[in-house]
Structure formats: C-alpha cells, structure tokens
Design a protein around this motif. Structure first.
Motif, PDB file in Angstrom:
ATOM      1  N   ARG A 195      56.812   8.755  16.360  1.00 19.23           N
ATOM      2  CA  ARG A 195      58.116   8.682  15.996  1.00 19.23           C
ATOM      3  C   ARG A 195      58.950   7.835  16.664  1.00 19.23           C
ATOM      4  O   ARG A 195      59.655   6.733  16.005  1.00 19.23           O
ATOM      5  CB  ARG A 195      58.811  10.167  15.913  1.00 19.23           C
ATOM      6  N   GLU A 196      58.467   7.873  17.910  1.00 19.11           N
ATOM      7  CA  GLU A 196      59.582   6.762  18.758  1.00 19.11           C
ATOM      8  C   GLU A 196      58.856   5.519  18.811  1.00 19.11           C
ATOM      9  O   GLU A 196      59.830   4.347  18.913  1.00 19.11           O
ATOM     10  CB  GLU A 196      59.451   7.290  20.364  1.00 19.11           C
ATOM     11  N   LEU A 197      57.460   5.340  18.566  1.00 20.11           N
ATOM     12  CA  LEU A 197      57.164   3.979  18.496  1.00 20.11           C
ATOM     13  C   LEU A 197      57.718   3.093  16.952  1.00 20.11           C
ATOM     14  O   LEU A 197      57.954   2.019  16.761  1.00 20.11           O
ATOM     15  CB  LEU A 197      55.712   3.619  18.574  1.00 20.11           C
ATOM     16  N   LYS A 198      57.621   3.887  16.048  1.00 25.09           N
ATOM     17  CA  LYS A 198      58.147   3.481  14.739  1.00 25.09           C
ATOM     18  C   LYS A 198      59.513   2.777  14.835  1.00 25.09           C
ATOM     19  O   LYS A 198      59.957   2.181  14.197  1.00 25.09           O
ATOM     20  CB  LYS A 198      58.021   4.517  13.668  1.00 25.09           C
ATOM     21  N   ASP A 199      60.473   3.910  15.596  1.00 18.09           N
ATOM     22  CA  ASP A 199      61.814   3.739  15.703  1.00 18.09           C
ATOM     23  C   ASP A 199      62.006   2.201  16.374  1.00 18.09           C
ATOM     24  O   ASP A 199      62.846   1.528  16.306  1.00 18.09           O
ATOM     25  CB  ASP A 199      62.367   4.552  16.526  1.00 18.09           C
ATOM     26  N   GLU A 200      61.085   1.868  17.094  1.00 16.37           N
ATOM     27  CA  GLU A 200      60.955   0.647  18.205  1.00 16.37           C
ATOM     28  C   GLU A 200      60.482  -0.616  17.277  1.00 16.37           C
ATOM     29  O   GLU A 200      60.283  -1.500  17.687  1.00 16.37           O
ATOM     30  CB  GLU A 200      60.368   0.857  19.328  1.00 16.37           C
ATOM     31  N   GLY A 201      60.050  -0.212  16.035  1.00 20.79           N
ATOM     32  CA  GLY A 201      59.424  -1.515  15.160  1.00 20.79           C
ATOM     33  C   GLY A 201      57.980  -1.547  15.497  1.00 20.79           C
ATOM     34  O   GLY A 201      57.372  -2.805  15.255  1.00 20.79           O
ATOM     35  N   ILE A 202      57.032  -0.663  16.348  1.00 18.51           N
ATOM     36  CA  ILE A 202      55.882  -0.864  16.529  1.00 18.51           C
ATOM     37  C   ILE A 202      54.892   0.025  15.712  1.00 18.51           C
ATOM     38  O   ILE A 202      54.873   1.178  15.953  1.00 18.51           O
ATOM     39  CB  ILE A 202      55.689  -0.779  18.111  1.00 18.51           C
ATOM     40  N   ASP A 203      54.380  -0.653  14.653  1.00 12.48           N
ATOM     41  CA  ASP A 203      53.442   0.074  13.795  1.00 12.48           C
ATOM     42  C   ASP A 203      52.149  -0.313  14.185  1.00 12.48           C
ATOM     43  O   ASP A 203      51.163  -1.071  13.572  1.00 12.48           O
ATOM     44  CB  ASP A 203      53.658  -0.371  12.558  1.00 12.48           C
ATOM     45  N   LEU A 204      51.414   0.144  15.297  1.00 19.02           N
ATOM     46  CA  LEU A 204      50.016  -0.083  15.744  1.00 19.02           C
ATOM     47  C   LEU A 204      49.352   1.545  16.003  1.00 19.02           C
ATOM     48  O   LEU A 204      49.819   2.255  16.482  1.00 19.02           O
ATOM     49  CB  LEU A 204      49.834  -0.769  16.987  1.00 19.02           C
ATOM     50  N   ASN A 205      47.798   1.094  15.863  1.00 19.98           N
ATOM     51  CA  ASN A 205      47.219   2.155  16.492  1.00 19.98           C
ATOM     52  C   ASN A 205      47.168   2.583  17.867  1.00 19.98           C
ATOM     53  O   ASN A 205      47.282   1.095  18.546  1.00 19.98           O
ATOM     54  CB  ASN A 205      45.838   2.061  15.934  1.00 19.98           C
ATOM     55  N   PHE A 206      47.319   3.608  18.345  1.00 21.32           N
ATOM     56  CA  PHE A 206      47.327   3.860  19.935  1.00 21.32           C
ATOM     57  C   PHE A 206      46.367   5.198  20.304  1.00 21.32           C
ATOM     58  O   PHE A 206      45.929   5.836  19.510  1.00 21.32           O
ATOM     59  CB  PHE A 206      48.734   3.940  20.303  1.00 21.32           C
ATOM     60  N   GLU A 207      46.054   4.873  21.420  1.00 15.82           N
ATOM     61  CA  GLU A 207      45.448   5.987  22.128  1.00 15.82           C
ATOM     62  C   GLU A 207      46.230   6.401  23.441  1.00 15.82           C
ATOM     63  O   GLU A 207      46.879   5.380  24.045  1.00 15.82           O
ATOM     64  CB  GLU A 207      43.927   5.413  22.624  1.00 15.82           C
TER      65      GLU A 207
END
Length: 521
Positions: A195-207
């Motif tokens: 949710r928070e990464l999407k709000d920051e405009g980051i649409d990446l796979n993460f671990e």
C-alpha cells in the motif's frame, strides 16, 4: 586548405565531439544518481509509514482487547482523589463563582492473558472526573453563616479510556517481551508495504524481513537478501528505541532505475550517434576531398608534362621544316612530318583516355559486345607493343594453355585492356622488359595472367593501383609517363564485361595482373 589548418580543424571538431559525449554521459549519470536518491527517499518514507501503521495496528488491537475489561466491574486495587478549586468574582452582578474539579483515579487489575506475558495481571488507571460550579450572592453572605448557592451545576465525566500517552506507554511496556511473529504477521507487513510503496509510485517486486539486531526473525519472505536492503526501526519503545528493524530489498531496483532514464538515455545516445556518424562522414569527406585535390593536382602536373614533350617536339619539327636547308630535303621533311603526326596521335590518345574514363563514370560509354576468341585479342594486343619491346631488347612470350577462350566482349575496349597492362609492364621495367602471358580454364571461366619482371610495387600501392588518378609517388613523380587513368579504365571495362581483375606484386620482383572472364558456349 593548408595542412596545418586542416589538422587544426579536425582537432577542434574532435574535441567538440568528445566534449558533447562527455556532457551527455555526465548528464545521464547525474540523472541516474538523482533517480536513485529519489527512489531511496520514497522507499524510506514508505517504510516510515509502514512502521507507524504496524505500531498503530498493534496498539489498536491491544486496546480493543483491553476495552471490555474497563467497562466491567473490574476489581479496584486502589483509589486516589484529587480536587482543584477555582474562585472568581463577578463585580458587575455582585456574585462569587466557585468551580470545583474532582478527579477520581481507580487503579484496576486487568488480566494479561491477551498480551501473552508472564504476569497474571497488570494495573491500569480508570479516571472519573466531576466538575461542580456554584454561584453565591455576595449580599447574602454574613460572616460564618453558610448560604446555599444560588446556582449549582454538576458535570461528571467517566474516562474508561486511558489517556493516549499513558495507554501507549503501558501497552508498549508489556508488548516488548512478546515474540515478534506474534505481534505482526508476514502477510500484514506485506500488505502495508504494498500500500505505502504504491502511494509513493513504486510498483516493484520486493522482499522483506524483520531483524532482531542482526538476527533474522520468522517475519520474512523467502528470497530476502540484506546486502542492498533499505531499513527502518519498528516497534519503538517509550524511549523511541527498538531492537527490531524492518528491511526491504528490491531485486529489480537497477532495472527500475535504468528504465526511468531509458527514454532520455536512448534519445541522447541516438542523437549522439547521429552526430558521430555525421562527424565521421564529414572527416572522411574532408580527407577524401583533400586526397582527390592532391591527386588532381598530380594529374594536372602529369598531363602538363605529357603534353609538354610532344608540343616541344612538334615545335622543333616545324622549326626544322621551315629551315631553307631542310625544306628542300624531302626525306627529312617526311621524317619530321611523321614525328609531328606521331606526337599528335600521342596527345590525342591521352585526351581519349580522359574522355573514356569520364564517359565510364557517367555510364555514357556505349560498349557493344560480341562473341570473340580471347586468344585472338591477346595476340592482337601483343602486336601493338611488340616493336617497343624488341627495341628495348626484351620479349613477350605467350603461353595460351586454355582449351576454351570464347567470351562475350567488345573487341576494341578489351584489346585496350590488354595493351594498357602490357604498356605498364614495359614502362615499369628499368631493364629489358620480360613479359609472359598465360591463359587457362578454371571451371566456366578463362584466366589471363600477364606477368612481368619489372619494378613491382608494395602491397599498399597494389591495393590502390586501380583507383582513378592514382600513381605511386617516387622521388620524381614524372620519371614514368602517365596520368593514373589507364588501370582505372582497365578495371571499369573488365567489370563491365562481368569479369574480375586483381594484381599480385612484390617490390623489385615484378607484378602479375590476373583477369578472370566468364566463358560462353
């Protein structure tokens, strides 16, 4: 253009191009670094929100479990009463106003089972507040006599919800000893991060993973690597300290950063490449034009030299004929007239060579072809130079071993091809010219080899010998007559006959010209 100016121009253009490439590289690298910084700031901001969300969720959940115990008749461990009186005078109405604030603090014992800590219970405070406002008339007051208040307002507010700071302090103190995997789950952390990464405009796979100091906990994804991860403390205590850190790693981070400047980088590389190609082409054309200019200068010098000798010869012959002693001698007059005719033919041949090459370049030379025997052409061409060779005590030997020699060719032009090559063999032989002409069949082709034992040429000269106007430079550029058109003409005629010509040569050991022509039945 002078040589120094030419070199200076190339140096300046090269420096400008290098500067453009450097600026473009710096700009792209700087953009990449800025994207990296912005990415880092966005991730850290997202992690900060995730940390706050996790703590708020935990406190909210804890209080939702605690709330029912505050609303029941929970056992009171102790009671404290605090009172505050505030008196004010209303001179206008001759009144005295007394405000009394009474706070009742009840210490409650609450079961700690839902916190999963070792103690059976823990204490919290339940606050009840009573506010009373009493108004007295000053004219009714008489010494120690107590007069009932004219007005009495009572406000009682029970505060079963612990004040926020007190609530957080108490709950945090008891929660810090609970194992991390019981306080938050992997799925919950993942949901917050998405949710928070999407709000920051980051649409990446993460671990991600939560570490207790340097030890990994159970709250983590399978492929997490800490080496290039971003981290932030979570579950801060009352002193804003924590042993737990949330780390997030982005496996595709480099691709993401590169893709962010890819379009700009592609356009930059594209336009820079165009500039480089244009620059290289311009330099090539400048060098080529300079070479052509030099070659044309040499050509003009050579042509001037070629015409100067026959003109001088003609002038001398004419002066001799005008001499009264010679004009009556018929034999000498005929001799001089013959010289004039030969020199005139020589100049005419030079002009014809130039015109032929010009027409070949413009594809204006009409070459009609017919079925002929190549051996006949070779024999005919040799007759043109035979007397010159004999005069210089040399020889031309034929080794016509080809069983088939029928080709489709123009008799005049192809004879000129053989004559030109033989003429070169004679001119570039300091001693008596020794020339051998061979023919042989190879597949459906006939090979003609014209070998001499003359001066030969270097590999560098052999590569350029068929170029228009090209002549090998020696100490005296006019030591051998010619203008660099003969072999260019030879190559164009052979290629126009769908043939191929090449040369093998070694300095001081002679040259061999090889012509390959297709046979016809």
């Amino acid at each position: 253009m002078g040589k120094k100016l030419f070199v200076l121009l190339i140096v300046l253009m090269s420096l400008s191009l290098i500067g453009i490439i450097f600026v473009q590289s710096f700009f792209i690298n700087n953009s990449l670094e800025n994207e990296d910084k912005n990415f880092t700031l966005s991730v850290k901001r997202a992690l900060s929100f995730v940390s706050n969300s996790i703590e708020e969720m935990e406190l909210r959940d804890a209080f939702s479990k605690l709330q029912p115990h505050l609303n029941k008749d929970t056992k009171v461990d102790s009671v404290k009463i605090r009172q505050l009186f505030i008196t004010s005078e209303d001179d206008l109405n001759d009144l005295t106003i007394i405000n009394r604030n009474t706070v009742l603090e009840e210490r409650l014992k609450v079961p700690s089972l839902f916190f999963e800590i070792d103690a059976d219970s823990f204490n919290i405070s339940k606050l009840t507040n009573e506010r009373v406002k009493e108004v007295y008339s000053n004219s009714s007051l008489d010494g120690n006599t107590s007069i009932k208040p004219m007005q009495r307002l009572v406000e009682i507010s029970s505060m079963p919800i612990i004040e926020k700071q007190m609530y957080e302090d108490v709950i945090k103190e008891y929660l810090k000893d609970i194992p991390i995997y019981k306080r938050v789950t992997t799925k919950q952390v993942e949901a917050f991060l998405k949710r928070e990464l999407k709000d920051e405009g980051i649409d990446l796979n993460f671990e991600f993973a939560i570490y207790d100091d340097d030890l990994a906990t159970k709250v983590q994804t399978q492929n997490f690597e800490k080496e290039k991860a971003y981290g932030i403390p979570v579950f801060l205590d009352n002193n804003k300290e924590s042993n737990y850190n949330l780390w997030v790693d982005f496996p595709d981070r480099k691709k993401y950063l590169i893709s962010s400047v890819l379009k700009m980088g592609f356009l930059s590389i594209l336009f820079t490449s165009i500039i480089i190609i244009a620059y290289a082409s311009a330099i090539y054309q400048l060098i080529k034009q300079r070479q052509i200019s030099q070659i044309k200068t040499d050509f003009i010098n050579n042509m001037t030299h070629e015409f100067k000798t026959p003109i001088a010869t003609i002038n001398l012959a004419l002066d001799s004929i005008k001499n009264p002693k010679i004009i009556n001698d018929q034999e000498k007059v005929k001799r001089y007239l013959g010289m004039i005719k030969e020199e005139n033919k020589r100049m005419h041949a030079q002009v014809e060579n130039v015109l032929r090459i010009s027409k070949l370049e413009k594809n204006e030379l009409n070459i009609s072809k017919e079925h002929i025997e190549l051996h006949d052409l070779v024999e005919d061409a040799i007759t043109h130079v035979e007397l010159i060779v004999e005069d210089r005590k040399g020889y031309v030997k034929m080794h016509l071993n080809a069983a088939e020699s029928s080709v489709l060719a123009n008799e005049t032009h192809f004879t000129n091809v053989i004559v030109n090559i033989l003429d070169n063999a004679i001119k570039y032989s300091d001693d008596a010219p020794k020339i051998d002409v061979y023919t042989e069949n190879v597949g459906n082709n006939i090979i003609v080899k014209i070998a001499d034992q003359g001066n030969g040429m270097s590999k560098a000269v052999a590569k350029r010998v068929f170029e228009k106007f090209y002549r090998e430079h020696t100490g005296n550029v006019h030591n051998v007559k010619g203008h660099g058109l003969g072999l260019a003409y030879v190559k164009r005629i052979v290629e126009d006959h769908q043939g191929h010509i090449s040369v093998e040569s070694e300095k001081g050991k002679g040259s061999t010209f090889i012509i390959k022509m297709p046979l016809i039945s």
